[in-house]
Scaffold this active site. Sequence first.
Site, PDB file in Angstrom:
ATOM      1  N   ASP A   1       0.848  -1.191   0.000  1.00 28.16           N
ATOM      2  CA  ASP A   1       0.000   0.000   0.000  1.00 28.16           C
ATOM      3  C   ASP A   1       0.893   1.253   0.000  1.00 28.16           C
ATOM      4  OD1 ASP A   1      -3.043   0.794   0.652  1.00 28.16           O
ATOM      5  OD2 ASP A   1      -1.686   2.205   1.660  1.00 28.16           O
TER       6      ASP A   1
ATOM      7  N   ASN B   1      -3.840  12.983  -3.573  1.00 30.39           N
ATOM      8  CA  ASN B   1      -5.100  13.324  -4.233  1.00 30.39           C
ATOM      9  C   ASN B   1      -5.678  14.617  -3.684  1.00 30.39           C
ATOM     10  OD1 ASN B   1      -5.299  11.225  -6.095  1.00 30.39           O
ATOM     11  ND2 ASN B   1      -6.313   9.847  -4.643  1.00 30.39           N
TER      12      ASN B   1
ATOM     13  N   HIS C   1      -6.977  14.191  -8.428  1.00 31.99           N
ATOM     14  CA  HIS C   1      -6.953  12.784  -8.839  1.00 31.99           C
ATOM     15  C   HIS C   1      -6.129  12.522 -10.101  1.00 31.99           C
ATOM     16  CE1 HIS C   1      -9.635  11.111  -5.800  1.00 31.99           C
ATOM     17  NE2 HIS C   1     -10.335  12.244  -5.880  1.00 31.99           N
TER      18      HIS C   1
ATOM     19  N   ASP D   1      -3.463   9.625 -10.262  1.00 25.13           N
ATOM     20  CA  ASP D   1      -3.464   8.571 -11.274  1.00 25.13           C
ATOM     21  C   ASP D   1      -2.075   8.414 -11.901  1.00 25.13           C
ATOM     22  OD1 ASP D   1      -6.098   8.071 -10.803  1.00 25.13           O
ATOM     23  OD2 ASP D   1      -6.854   9.105 -12.595  1.00 25.13           O
TER      24      ASP D   1
ATOM     25  N   GLU E   1      -4.901   2.359  -3.958  1.00 23.05           N
ATOM     26  CA  GLU E   1      -3.445   2.486  -4.027  1.00 23.05           C
ATOM     27  C   GLU E   1      -2.755   1.203  -3.545  1.00 23.05           C
ATOM     28  OE1 GLU E   1      -4.648   4.444  -0.063  1.00 23.05           O
ATOM     29  OE2 GLU E   1      -5.508   4.066  -2.045  1.00 23.05           O
TER      30      GLU E   1
END
Length: 342
Positions: free
Chosen positions: A222, A230, A235, A239, A265
Amino acid sequence: MAASEDDDLHAEVRHLRARLEELLERAHANEATQRRLQTVELDMLRRYPLVDLLRALILDYPEQLGLQGAALHVCPPQPEVSALGVSGDLPSGVYLAEVVPPEDIHLGTLEAESPDWFPHQASPGSLALLPLHAGGQYLGIYALAGEAGRFQPNQGTAFLQRLAAMVATSLDNAINHARLEEMALSDPLTGLDNRRSLERRLGEAVARSRRQARDLACLLLDIDYFKAINDRHGHPAGDRVLVEVAEALASAVRGGDALARYGGEEFAVLMEVEGAEAAEAAAERMRMAVSTVTSPDGDALTASVGLALLDPAEEGEALVERADAALYQAKAAGRDRVEAAD
């Protein structure tokens, strides 16, 4: 009636009877051929996945139709068929090549200047080349091998035209089915396998691990503090980070490892290892791979990793659950670390 006239009449009757028997025999043969073709057609419509259809085109259908063999030349190479070649699952007799298709069905024999249509078997006495078209697209050539005289240039082609249409339609359907299935098993953002794909491969990996007496490791990774990226940068920036992390992890895994975006994630890896030390070294390699990626602020990313090794009596779902619990331990212990499950 003179004896000669009587003899002529009997001869004509015998000739007509022989001719009638010949026509009846041909009609029965045509009827049997039509029944075999109907059986083949029904089977084609049910043939999934793609590899099963390809095997049937090479092995099953020629035998059912009384032929010596068949070959399928897929051109231009379709990615879904090419993928079978990369994985080693492409059946012998299926070829990826650029060959010029005949304008129509070609019947006859192999010519010296023609491509070798049957590299996997002896040259046939006669052949039929069936160009395959579906949806306005040229898919390739289905080459049928017959005994000498089976396929002749002056022969009618209604049966073969019907077969070619069915092969083309079935092949197009199977390729589209494989394409949709691949899309359903891939993460659209990173191009990695998705969670569904990993779960599908999990059972196979567990079975192979036990069969080969190899240790199977599950890593759940993670990205630390990803939500803040974010929140601060939006976002689209998040990404881009996910794509870069996926690329870094992909460069760090081995060819036989299964890497997936598990959700958000979080990423997952299934790999065969030799003992706990090798598994922990692999997990550290994954963690360091993430550190090569920088955030939009210019800072190196960090990741928490949970690791579990398959127990002898454990199922795949339990393995993932223990790796997930180890991941939570890594986060609770301060992040940017590897924790192994008990």
